[in-house]
Design a protein around this motif. Structure first.
Motif, mmCIF file in Angstrom:
data_model
loop_
_atom_site.group_PDB
_atom_site.id
_atom_site.type_symbol
_atom_site.label_atom_id
_atom_site.label_comp_id
_atom_site.label_asym_id
_atom_site.label_seq_id
_atom_site.Cartn_x
_atom_site.Cartn_y
_atom_site.Cartn_z
ATOM 1 N N LEU A 85 0.828 -1.203 0.000
ATOM 2 C CA LEU A 85 0.000 0.000 0.000
ATOM 3 C C LEU A 85 0.865 1.257 0.000
ATOM 4 O O LEU A 85 1.876 1.320 0.706
ATOM 5 N N PRO A 86 0.487 2.263 -0.783
ATOM 6 C CA PRO A 86 1.312 3.470 -0.911
ATOM 7 C C PRO A 86 1.339 4.291 0.371
ATOM 8 O O PRO A 86 0.317 4.466 1.040
ATOM 9 N N LEU A 87 2.509 4.803 0.697
ATOM 10 C CA LEU A 87 2.696 5.616 1.894
ATOM 11 C C LEU A 87 2.760 7.112 1.608
ATOM 12 O O LEU A 87 2.692 7.919 2.527
ATOM 13 N N ASP A 88 2.935 7.489 0.362
ATOM 14 C CA ASP A 88 3.218 8.882 0.033
ATOM 15 C C ASP A 88 2.002 9.685 -0.402
ATOM 16 O O ASP A 88 2.150 10.849 -0.781
ATOM 17 N N LEU A 89 0.832 9.096 -0.371
ATOM 18 C CA LEU A 89 -0.351 9.812 -0.839
ATOM 19 C C LEU A 89 -0.932 10.687 0.263
ATOM 20 O O LEU A 89 -0.671 10.491 1.443
ATOM 21 N N ARG A 90 -1.742 11.655 -0.135
ATOM 22 C CA ARG A 90 -2.321 12.616 0.795
ATOM 23 C C ARG A 90 -3.814 12.406 0.941
ATOM 24 O O ARG A 90 -4.453 11.776 0.106
ATOM 25 N N GLY A 91 -4.352 12.966 2.029
ATOM 26 C CA GLY A 91 -5.786 12.900 2.244
ATOM 27 C C GLY A 91 -6.129 12.151 3.514
ATOM 28 O O GLY A 91 -5.353 11.309 3.989
ATOM 29 N N ILE A 107 -9.523 18.532 -3.188
ATOM 30 C CA ILE A 107 -9.228 18.609 -4.619
ATOM 31 C C ILE A 107 -7.720 18.602 -4.840
ATOM 32 O O ILE A 107 -7.197 17.911 -5.719
ATOM 33 N N ARG A 108 -7.003 19.378 -4.039
ATOM 34 C CA ARG A 108 -5.547 19.438 -4.146
ATOM 35 C C ARG A 108 -4.928 18.076 -3.862
ATOM 36 O O ARG A 108 -4.030 17.624 -4.579
ATOM 37 N N ASP A 109 -5.413 17.406 -2.800
ATOM 38 C CA ASP A 109 -4.861 16.097 -2.449
ATOM 39 C C ASP A 109 -5.137 15.064 -3.529
ATOM 40 O O ASP A 109 -4.284 14.231 -3.847
ATOM 41 N N SER A 110 -6.334 15.112 -4.112
ATOM 42 C CA SER A 110 -6.680 14.171 -5.174
ATOM 43 C C SER A 110 -5.775 14.374 -6.385
ATOM 44 O O SER A 110 -5.278 13.403 -6.977
ATOM 45 N N ALA A 111 -5.542 15.646 -6.762
ATOM 46 C CA ALA A 111 -4.660 15.941 -7.886
ATOM 47 C C ALA A 111 -3.228 15.507 -7.594
ATOM 48 O O ALA A 111 -2.539 14.955 -8.466
ATOM 49 N N PHE A 112 -2.772 15.753 -6.380
ATOM 50 C CA PHE A 112 -1.431 15.316 -5.974
ATOM 51 C C PHE A 112 -1.303 13.803 -6.103
ATOM 52 O O PHE A 112 -0.340 13.276 -6.668
ATOM 53 N N ASN A 113 -2.277 13.088 -5.582
ATOM 54 C CA ASN A 113 -2.212 11.625 -5.566
ATOM 55 C C ASN A 113 -2.181 11.039 -6.970
ATOM 56 O O ASN A 113 -1.457 10.088 -7.242
ATOM 57 N N LEU A 114 -2.984 11.605 -7.858
ATOM 58 C CA LEU A 114 -3.039 11.055 -9.206
ATOM 59 C C LEU A 114 -1.727 11.308 -9.946
ATOM 60 O O LEU A 114 -1.224 10.425 -10.662
ATOM 61 N N GLU A 115 -1.157 12.482 -9.784
ATOM 62 C CA GLU A 115 0.138 12.772 -10.401
ATOM 63 C C GLU A 115 1.229 11.881 -9.808
ATOM 64 O O GLU A 115 2.101 11.389 -10.519
ATOM 65 N N ARG A 116 1.152 11.665 -8.514
ATOM 66 C CA ARG A 116 2.153 10.850 -7.835
ATOM 67 C C ARG A 116 2.003 9.366 -8.158
ATOM 68 O O ARG A 116 2.982 8.611 -8.150
ATOM 69 N N ALA A 117 0.784 8.941 -8.479
ATOM 70 C CA ALA A 117 0.513 7.522 -8.656
ATOM 71 C C ALA A 117 0.834 7.007 -10.048
ATOM 72 O O ALA A 117 1.089 5.816 -10.220
#
Length: 250
Positions: free
Chosen positions: A111-117, A168-178
């Motif tokens: 499971l990813p550790l670097d995502l936000r939210g 919204i910011r966290d979702s955008a961050f996560n998708l770019e990071r993923a």
């Protein structure tokens, strides 16, 4: 960061089954769901994950939707196409499953550790799929493998209809990071110039203005902020937590 995946990771760590399945507390699974999942896993040892369609239910009735065979892929520009609730056709390989209807081999899952939210971080399934595909494994989407999904109110900022700017910011961050690293710069350019409803760029924002879609326009700033923030971390190796509780990379 660990706290954000604590419950999911603890469930994974204490699991003793060969297959770990995910769903939501607002979803109904059929009695034969498990056996149908197992048949896909038994078909080949390189199948790391299996999922299917979530049939959206509103007030006891299936929500009308246009079916499509275009499910679970990433375009050249890094746009992630989900459509898991709209899937049709035969079982096929995809790059990501949807958490309400997904299962993975426990020994391969991390499971990813670097995502936000807060709560269940948006797009964790994309990060999971990217890692597994990068290791040479397959993910199977079978649209006939259905769960009935009664979308309920979410906890925290990530509401379905009016998410906060932070969500919204966290979702955008996560998708770019993923997404895979080779897509990150392309996706950055896509989000800035074109974009889509959830992460609008300049072109999509202009269309939204003409249509009076204020909700879409309001996503512009936080979507850019989250995407740029994740892009700046593109050289940093993503971190994952496996079923032993050990940290690992891609």
């Amino acid at each position: 960061e660990f706290r954000r995946v604590l419950f999911r990771s603890e469930g994974l760590r204490h699991s003793r089954a060969d297959i770990v399945a995910f769903s939501d507390d607002d979803a109904e699974l059929s009695p034969e769901h498990t056996s149908r999942l197992q048949r896909h896993f038994a078909s080949s040892s390189d199948v790391a994950g299996v999922g299917g369609r979530d049939v959206l239910i509103d007030q006891g009735r299936e929500r009308p939707t246009r079916r499509t065979a275009d499910v679970g892929r990433i375009t050249w520009w890094g746009r992630v196409i989900g459509n898991h609730h709209r899937g049709s056709g035969e079982p096929r390989d995809v790059v990501a499953l949807k958490g309400v209807n997904a299962a993975y081999r426990r020994e391969l899952l991390a499971l990813p550790l670097d995502l936000r939210g807060s709560g269940a971080q948006p797009h964790f399934e994309v990060a999971v799929g990217t890692r597994l595909r990068g290791r040479g494994y397959r993910l199977i989407y079978d649209p006939s493998l259905e769960v009935r999904h009664h979308p309920a109110a979410r906890q925290g900022d990530d509401q379905r209809t009016r998410p906060s700017r932070h969500a919204i910011r966290d979702s955008a961050f996560n998708l770019e990071r993923a997404v895979p690293r080779r897509y990150m710069t392309r996706r950055l350019l896509y989000v800035i110039t074109v974009g889509d409803t959830t992460a609008p760029g300049l072109l999509r924002a202009v269309v939204a203005l003409l249509r009076g879609e204020r909700g879409v326009v309001s996503r512009l700033g936080p979507s850019w902020t989250g995407t740029v923030s994740a892009w700046r971390q593109r050289q940093r190796e993503p971190r994952f937590l496996d079923h032993h509780g050990h940290e690992s990379g891609l």
